[in-house]
Design a protein around this motif. Structure first.
Motif, PDB file in Angstrom:
ATOM      1  N   VAL A 604       0.795  -1.371  -0.126  1.00 41.86           N
ATOM      2  CA  VAL A 604       0.011  -0.044   0.167  1.00 41.86           C
ATOM      3  C   VAL A 604       0.791   1.210  -0.180  1.00 41.86           C
ATOM      4  CG1 VAL A 604      -1.566   1.275   1.416  1.00 41.86           C
ATOM      5  CG2 VAL A 604      -1.898  -1.057   1.080  1.00 41.86           C
ATOM      6  N   LEU A 605       2.030   1.212   0.752  1.00 43.74           N
ATOM      7  CA  LEU A 605       2.777   2.315   0.633  1.00 43.74           C
ATOM      8  C   LEU A 605       3.355   2.626  -0.551  1.00 43.74           C
ATOM      9  CD1 LEU A 605       5.479   2.271   3.771  1.00 43.74           C
ATOM     10  CD2 LEU A 605       3.894   3.926   3.207  1.00 43.74           C
ATOM     11  N   TRP A 606       3.902   1.578  -1.485  1.00 43.95           N
ATOM     12  CA  TRP A 606       4.274   1.486  -2.800  1.00 43.95           C
ATOM     13  C   TRP A 606       2.955   2.225  -3.421  1.00 43.95           C
ATOM     14  CZ3 TRP A 606       3.196  -0.139  -7.423  1.00 43.95           C
ATOM     15  CH2 TRP A 606       4.058  -0.164  -8.371  1.00 43.95           C
ATOM     16  N   GLU A 607       1.582   1.699  -3.560  1.00 45.92           N
ATOM     17  CA  GLU A 607       0.914   2.273  -4.112  1.00 45.92           C
ATOM     18  C   GLU A 607       0.630   3.865  -3.892  1.00 45.92           C
ATOM     19  OE1 GLU A 607      -2.911  -0.304  -4.926  1.00 45.92           O
ATOM     20  OE2 GLU A 607      -2.134  -0.910  -2.742  1.00 45.92           O
ATOM     21  N   ILE A 608       0.488   4.290  -2.661  1.00 48.89           N
ATOM     22  CA  ILE A 608       0.587   5.648  -2.567  1.00 48.89           C
ATOM     23  C   ILE A 608       1.551   6.514  -3.097  1.00 48.89           C
ATOM     24  CG2 ILE A 608       0.748   7.460  -0.698  1.00 48.89           C
ATOM     25  CD1 ILE A 608      -0.136   5.149   1.334  1.00 48.89           C
ATOM     26  N   TYR A 609       2.870   5.977  -3.112  1.00 49.47           N
ATOM     27  CA  TYR A 609       4.183   7.066  -3.651  1.00 49.47           C
ATOM     28  C   TYR A 609       4.219   6.535  -5.092  1.00 49.47           C
ATOM     29  CZ  TYR A 609       5.882   8.453   0.730  1.00 49.47           C
ATOM     30  OH  TYR A 609       5.999   9.239   1.939  1.00 49.47           O
ATOM     31  N   SER A 610       3.297   5.716  -5.661  1.00 46.74           N
ATOM     32  CA  SER A 610       3.232   5.478  -7.037  1.00 46.74           C
ATOM     33  C   SER A 610       1.790   5.835  -7.962  1.00 46.74           C
ATOM     34  CB  SER A 610       3.324   4.025  -7.593  1.00 46.74           C
ATOM     35  OG  SER A 610       4.625   3.301  -6.993  1.00 46.74           O
ATOM     36  N   TYR A 611       1.341   6.718  -6.883  1.00 51.11           N
ATOM     37  CA  TYR A 611       0.147   7.184  -7.451  1.00 51.11           C
ATOM     38  C   TYR A 611      -1.061   6.393  -7.848  1.00 51.11           C
ATOM     39  CZ  TYR A 611       1.934  12.041  -6.937  1.00 51.11           C
ATOM     40  OH  TYR A 611       2.469  13.402  -6.274  1.00 51.11           O
ATOM     41  N   GLY A 612      -1.146   5.199  -7.136  1.00 55.47           N
ATOM     42  CA  GLY A 612      -2.193   4.031  -7.488  1.00 55.47           C
ATOM     43  C   GLY A 612      -1.677   3.416  -8.643  1.00 55.47           C
ATOM     44  N   MET A 613      -0.377   3.212  -9.036  1.00 56.63           N
ATOM     45  CA  MET A 613      -0.196   2.279 -10.076  1.00 56.63           C
ATOM     46  C   MET A 613      -0.160   0.875  -9.431  1.00 56.63           C
ATOM     47  SD  MET A 613       3.637   1.788 -12.106  1.00 56.63           S
ATOM     48  CE  MET A 613       3.578   3.379 -12.624  1.00 56.63           C
ATOM     49  N   GLN A 614      -0.404  -0.317 -10.239  1.00 54.53           N
ATOM     50  CA  GLN A 614      -0.855  -1.423  -9.987  1.00 54.53           C
ATOM     51  C   GLN A 614       0.435  -2.015  -9.634  1.00 54.53           C
ATOM     52  OE1 GLN A 614      -1.875  -4.971 -12.657  1.00 54.53           O
ATOM     53  NE2 GLN A 614      -3.521  -5.480 -11.234  1.00 54.53           N
ATOM     54  N   PRO A 615       0.701  -2.932  -8.529  1.00 55.47           N
ATOM     55  CA  PRO A 615       1.866  -3.513  -8.131  1.00 55.47           C
ATOM     56  C   PRO A 615       2.237  -4.477  -9.276  1.00 55.47           C
ATOM     57  CG  PRO A 615       0.415  -3.663  -6.346  1.00 55.47           C
ATOM     58  CD  PRO A 615      -0.377  -2.928  -7.246  1.00 55.47           C
ATOM     59  N   TYR A 616       3.304  -4.676  -9.733  1.00 55.58           N
ATOM     60  CA  TYR A 616       3.942  -5.555 -10.596  1.00 55.58           C
ATOM     61  C   TYR A 616       2.985  -5.495 -12.076  1.00 55.58           C
ATOM     62  CZ  TYR A 616       6.058  -8.005  -6.749  1.00 55.58           C
ATOM     63  OH  TYR A 616       7.038  -8.140  -5.590  1.00 55.58           O
ATOM     64  N   CYS A 617       3.029  -4.308 -12.355  1.00 62.58           N
ATOM     65  CA  CYS A 617       1.876  -3.975 -13.597  1.00 62.58           C
ATOM     66  C   CYS A 617       2.847  -4.469 -14.735  1.00 62.58           C
ATOM     67  CB  CYS A 617       2.164  -2.442 -13.752  1.00 62.58           C
ATOM     68  SG  CYS A 617       0.952  -1.920 -15.059  1.00 62.58           S
ATOM     69  N   GLY A 618       2.096  -5.182 -15.596  1.00 59.87           N
ATOM     70  CA  GLY A 618       2.510  -5.782 -16.998  1.00 59.87           C
ATOM     71  C   GLY A 618       2.884  -7.229 -16.654  1.00 59.87           C
ATOM     72  N   TYR A 619       2.905  -7.775 -15.503  1.00 56.64           N
ATOM     73  CA  TYR A 619       3.102  -9.199 -15.348  1.00 56.64           C
ATOM     74  C   TYR A 619       1.838  -9.921 -14.998  1.00 56.64           C
ATOM     75  CZ  TYR A 619       8.063  -8.119 -14.574  1.00 56.64           C
ATOM     76  OH  TYR A 619       9.421  -7.885 -14.983  1.00 56.64           O
ATOM     77  N   SER A 620       1.747 -11.204 -15.411  1.00 60.10           N
ATOM     78  CA  SER A 620       0.620 -11.961 -15.150  1.00 60.10           C
ATOM     79  C   SER A 620       0.558 -12.364 -13.825  1.00 60.10           C
ATOM     80  CB  SER A 620       0.265 -13.234 -15.926  1.00 60.10           C
ATOM     81  OG  SER A 620       1.412 -13.718 -15.715  1.00 60.10           O
ATOM     82  N   ASN A 621      -0.568 -13.008 -13.152  1.00 57.23           N
ATOM     83  CA  ASN A 621      -0.800 -13.229 -11.764  1.00 57.23           C
ATOM     84  C   ASN A 621       0.069 -14.517 -11.741  1.00 57.23           C
ATOM     85  OD1 ASN A 621      -2.635 -11.480 -10.377  1.00 57.23           O
ATOM     86  ND2 ASN A 621      -4.165 -12.259 -11.882  1.00 57.23           N
ATOM     87  N   PRO A 622       0.179 -15.504 -12.227  1.00 59.17           N
ATOM     88  CA  PRO A 622       1.334 -16.533 -12.149  1.00 59.17           C
ATOM     89  C   PRO A 622       2.718 -16.012 -12.123  1.00 59.17           C
ATOM     90  CG  PRO A 622      -0.343 -17.098 -13.884  1.00 59.17           C
ATOM     91  CD  PRO A 622      -0.573 -15.856 -13.595  1.00 59.17           C
ATOM     92  N   GLU A 623       2.997 -15.017 -12.937  1.00 61.36           N
ATOM     93  CA  GLU A 623       4.352 -14.532 -13.091  1.00 61.36           C
ATOM     94  C   GLU A 623       4.582 -13.820 -11.820  1.00 61.36           C
ATOM     95  OE1 GLU A 623       4.885 -13.676 -17.714  1.00 61.36           O
ATOM     96  OE2 GLU A 623       3.929 -12.182 -16.772  1.00 61.36           O
TER      97      GLU A 623
END
Length: 687
Positions: A604-623
């Motif tokens: 959540v801290l990472w989301e806050i400082y990334s302005y709501g970017m999805q964690p591990y954006c660009g990777y599939s869930n299994p990845e």
């Protein structure tokens, strides 16, 4: 002789079972491709160790395409999770293993017939195609009459094998009456009362859920069933109580005012802590909450109320019995004495001078027992004290939430849809005639009994939460559908949307002071939850709400929209899991703790400082799962201070015990926040 033949045949069948896997898979494929139902299962003697206590020397039902060894390994893994679980109530734990064993391995009532039917099917299919399975589809499609002939022969074959037992003329399956399953009444007591929370977790658990937890509503009502040994504590002969009545187990189920008692599980929180309350509505005093046995009753003016029961104290009753007995003895003695006196009047002239006891004065007049007897009866003041739940919510922790009606609220607009139904913005008219904006979580109409129970369970779980950084429940509507939960309304929506709308993409930005203020409020809310032994399990920016003045509060009342569907993933179960916010121990073992919430807070801290970017954006869930397991962590966001990113790394420590506590996180964030405030004030003074 016939029994000996059956036993010999069973031995032969079991020997063949160990070699059946590939063969049965091929036969099943043939069977299904021709439009027939799947092959029936088979009965096998249980020789494992996990369920030995409950299934020793029993023939158990094994479904197609799975072996008893597979089930044993699944049970071993599930039992390991149960033994290590800290969330399971002690009163529920003793039923966990027998419930799993008897659910996944139901006992066969007619193992000989079931196995005969299994091999009869195998033999018929083999004879039908002569062992040539590769051309089965073309062969059947070429001549549809062959299929009709095959079905007719199959029916005759069944009749030849089973001429006496009608119930065995169809293929035995898990739902068949040939199986001895868990008693439905006990299953429902576990799921809905004694192990309500544990049962819900087990169904969604990636390890326990795969073993197979019984769907109680699908179990047939049958007297010949596998019992778990659950007993309802009732003593028909007990008609008084000792001390405060916490040990009373009688069958009185009417309050002192004559109102029928309601079932405890409808209103009592954490009934698993009080097994004497399951499956009944008798007067009780769980946990010595009051001075006498009591129960819930219907009170239209108060929605729900509690009242004492008119049950005498055993001490008073014993003394009363003793007094009455003494009185009868004395009266009898007096009567006999009078008769004797009249008979021997002439011989005992002084008998008239004997003073006989005055029963009225000695027993009922000046005795202290009369006072004690009265004191054992509930007084009007006690009824008044208990009967007004709005003044005793904090005292009893039973009726905690204000109740409203549908006339008290106005639905304004739809905000989204959650697990129970739609979520609306609305206005609530309070008793003082003031109106306030609320978020209304409505239960969809005609919801199943299970959904209604989950809805009630959520009310119970969140009713005690009172903190400035937790979205608190304001009231409920339970008198008429749609049933609703009312929450304080947060004007700026969820934190994820707020961050995006204030990001550089929108030509906006947040100050470092604002970043810290958001993070600090979330950590303080989580510190409160962990201090009250709550595990959130789904801490993310989407589950935090923002109000005016940058007030942030933690929520989890299901405002889940389609835009967040990609944040969840199914891992070895039917449950959707937010793997991008989860540590490896939660993904692999289904272990959710305060430490796993701390990992999520780092994300959540990472989301806050990334302005709501999805964690591990660009990777599939299994990845993403592979990245987390291989310790490839999220990189530092732009403009994120080194100290804050270091805190994220600490939250993502591979060993859960080495992650910082929420108390430590809150202290650090507050220190940084106060430092920024001080610097800002100094700059203002200079300017």
């Amino acid at each position: 002789m016939k029994s000996y033949c059956y036993q010999s045949l069973i031995s032969l069948c079991i020997a063949l079972i160990t070699l059946k896997d590939y063969y049965v898979w091929t036969i099943n494929a043939t069977y299904e491709s021709n439009g027939f139902q799947q092959l029936p299962g088979i009965c096998q003697l249980y020789n494992g160790t996990i369920c030995k206590e409950f299934l020793k020397n029993s023939y158990v039902f094994i479904s197609p395409n799975v072996t008893i060894y597979d089930l044993e390994e699944r049970l071993r893994a599930a039992y390991g999770v149960i033994k290590e679980s800290k969330d399971m109530n002690s009163n529920c734990r003793k039923y966990a293993l027998p419930s799993l064993c008897l659910s996944s391995l139901p006992i066969c009532r007619t193992p000989e017939r079931t196995n005969l039917l299994y091999f009869a099917n195998v033999a018929m299919i083999k004879n039908k195609y002569g062992g040539n399975y590769t051309r089965r589809k073309r062969f059947v499609s070429k001549d549809s009459k062959n299929r009709h002939s095959f079905l007719k022969k199959k029916s005759v074959y069944y009749s030849d094998v089973f001429t006496k037992d009608v119930s065995s003329k169809y293929p035995p399956t898990r739902e068949s009456e040939n199986l001895k399953r868990i008693c439905r009444e006990e299953c429902e007591l576990l799921e809905n009362e004694l192990c309500q929370k544990e049962y819900a977790i087990a169904k969604r658990h990636p390890v326990i859920g795969i073993v197979g937890v019984e769907e109680c509503q699908k179990i047939p009502q049958d007297k010949d069933c596998s019992t778990l040994g659950i007993t309802i504590e009732v003593d028909d002969a007990e008609n008084c109580f000792w001390e405060d009545g916490s040990s009373y187990r009688g069958i009185k189920n009417v309050s002192v005012s004559g109102k029928p008692c309601l079932r405890w599980s409808w209103l009592m929180k954490e009934i698993s802590d009080f097994p004497e309350l399951i499956g009944q509505n008798y007067c009780r005093n769980p946990g010595s909450m009051e001075k006498t046995p009591w129960c819930f009753v219907d009170d239209k003016s108060l929605d729900r109320s509690i009242e004492p029961c008119d049950i005498p104290k055993c001490v008073d009753k014993i003394w009363l019995s003793i007094i009455v007995t003494l009185g009868l003895i004395i009266a009898t003695v007096v009567l006999i004495s009078i008769l004797l006196l009249k008979k021997k009047k002439c011989e005992m002239k002084n008998i008239q001078n004997i003073n006989t006891p005055n029963a009225g004065n000695n027993i009922y007049g000046n005795s202290q027992l009369n006072t004690n007897q009265d004191s054992g009866r509930p007084s009007n003041s006690l009824i008044d004290q208990i009967g007004i739940p709005s003044k005793n919510i904090e005292k009893n922790s039973l009726l905690r939430i204000p109740h409203f009606t549908l006339q008290d609220i106005e639905f304004c607009e739809e905000l989204g849809e959650g697990a129970f139904g739609k979520v609306y913005k609305g206005q609530l008219t309070q008793p003082n005639k003031k109106t306030v904006n609320v978020a209304i979580k409505a239960l969809k109409e005609n919801a199943s009994l299970k959904t209604q129970q989950d809805f009630k369970r959520e009310i119970e779980l969140i009713s005690d939460l009172k903190h400035q950084n937790i979205v608190c429940i304001l009231g409920v509507i339970l008198n008429k559908e749609p049933y609703c939960m009312l929450f304080e309304y947060m004007a700026n929506g969820d934190l994820h949307e707020f961050l995006i709308s204030n990001s550089p993409i929108e030509n906006k930005s947040l100050l470092q002071l604002e970043f810290l203020k958001i993070a600090m409020q979330i950590s303080e809310g989580m510190e409160y939850l962990s201090g009250h032994h709550y595990v959130h399990r789904d801490l993310a920016a989407r589950n935090c709400l923002v109000n005016d003045g940058l007030i942030v509060k933690i929520s989890d009342f299901g405002l889940s929209r389609d835009i967040y569907s990609s944040d969840y993933y199914r891992v070895q179960s039917k449950s959707l899991l937010p793997v991008r916010w989860m540590p490896s121990e939660s993904i692999l073992y289904g272990k959710f703790t305060t430490e796993s919430d701390i990992w999520s807070f780092g994300v959540v801290l990472w989301e806050i400082y990334s302005y709501g970017m999805q964690p591990y954006c660009g990777y599939s869930n299994p990845e993403v799962i592979n990245l987390i397991r291989s310790r490839q962590l999220l990189s530092c966001p732009d403009n994120c201070p080194t100290a804050v990113y270091s805190l994220m790394i600490e939250c993502w420590h591979e060993q859960a015990v080495k992650r910082p506590t929420f108390s430590d996180i809150s202290h650090r964030l507050k220190t940084w926040y106060d430092g920024h405030v001080k610097i800002s004030n100094q700059k203002s003074e200079i300017n």
